[in-house]
Design a protein around this motif. Structure first.
Motif, PDB file in Angstrom:
ATOM      1  N   ASN A 105       0.814  -1.218   0.000  1.00 11.70           N
ATOM      2  CA  ASN A 105       0.000   0.000   0.000  1.00 11.70           C
ATOM      3  C   ASN A 105       0.844   1.263   0.000  1.00 11.70           C
ATOM      4  N   ASP A 106       1.862   1.312   0.846  1.00 12.18           N
ATOM      5  CA  ASP A 106       2.645   2.535   0.965  1.00 12.18           C
ATOM      6  C   ASP A 106       3.504   2.802  -0.263  1.00 12.18           C
ATOM      7  N   SER A 130       2.879   1.805  -3.351  1.00 11.16           N
ATOM      8  CA  SER A 130       1.955   2.159  -4.422  1.00 11.16           C
ATOM      9  C   SER A 130       1.404   3.573  -4.237  1.00 11.16           C
ATOM     10  N   ARG A 131       1.023   3.898  -3.027  1.00 14.79           N
ATOM     11  CA  ARG A 131       0.480   5.231  -2.743  1.00 14.79           C
ATOM     12  C   ARG A 131       1.533   6.314  -3.014  1.00 14.79           C
ATOM     13  N   ALA A 132       2.762   6.085  -2.597  1.00 18.69           N
ATOM     14  CA  ALA A 132       3.814   7.074  -2.811  1.00 18.69           C
ATOM     15  C   ALA A 132       4.090   7.278  -4.300  1.00 18.69           C
ATOM     16  N   GLN A 171       1.932   6.781  -6.712  1.00 24.50           N
ATOM     17  CA  GLN A 171       0.761   7.479  -7.240  1.00 24.50           C
ATOM     18  C   GLN A 171       0.828   8.977  -6.933  1.00 24.50           C
ATOM     19  N   LEU A 172       1.238   9.327  -5.727  1.00 22.27           N
ATOM     20  CA  LEU A 172       1.348  10.740  -5.363  1.00 22.27           C
ATOM     21  C   LEU A 172       2.406  11.447  -6.218  1.00 22.27           C
TER      22      LEU A 172
END
Length: 179
Positions: free
Chosen positions: A96-97, A99-101, A103-104
């Motif tokens: 999750n982290d 992928s989220r980073a 994406q940001l």
């Protein structure tokens, strides 16, 4: 039984050189090597060039991309790594982290192909990383190339980044500067 087929877009063509940074985590070295081989082949097929850096794990990949964006001159990035589910919830955090980073960073305008595999077991990773099978490294490189093409299509040489502020100079009422 094979899964459903999907459409693969043809690679974009470029009139100016393209330079891509592959950021890879060789935590599972054989899987990483296959991902890198697939990414390099796809980048070269588009006539682009690449450089590569390795980081310890998937969580470090977005940080390395952020550093490269601030301190270098790459047009895009390919994030390659592999997270295999284990016995703890660490898998969920890393998946999750990272992928989220990524994406940001992408939402900030970076052109990133995310090829971080998130799988249940090694067999799934091997098939996804193999350039002769699912070739997710090549797919991530293609994604980065497509985003670079979009950025170039929609970008303007005089557009700059940030806010536009009118600056009046002596005798010139049409001057603007981008900051």
């Amino acid at each position: 039984m094979a899964g459903p087929s999907h459409y693969i877009m043809p690679l974009p063509e470029f009139d100016k050189p393209v330079k891509i940074l592959i950021v890879a985590s060789p935590y599972y070295k054989d899987i990483s090597d296959n991902q890198i081989a697939g990414a390099k082949a796809e980048i070269e097929k588009a006539g682009a060039t690449w450089d590569i850096v390795e980081v310890p794990g998937a969580l470090e990949i977005p940080t390395a991309i952020g550093i490269a964006e601030r301190m270098s001159n790459f047009d895009g990035y390919v994030a390659l790594g592999c997270v295999i589910r284990g016995e703890t919830t660490h898998y969920d955090t890393v998946c999750n982290d990272s992928s989220r980073a990524i994406q940001l960073l992408g939402l900030q305008g970076l052109c990133i192909g995310n090829g971080i595999l998130t799988v249940e077991n090694r067999a799934q990773a091997e098939v996804r990383a193999d350039p002769a099978e699912m070739n997710k490294g090549g797919g991530a490189a293609a994604a980065a190339l497509h985003l670079i093409a979009l950025a170039r299509k929609w970008g303007k040489a005089d557009k700059g980044v940030g806010f536009t502020r009118d600056i009046l100079m002596a005798g010139d009422t049409d001057s603007k500067t981008t900051i």
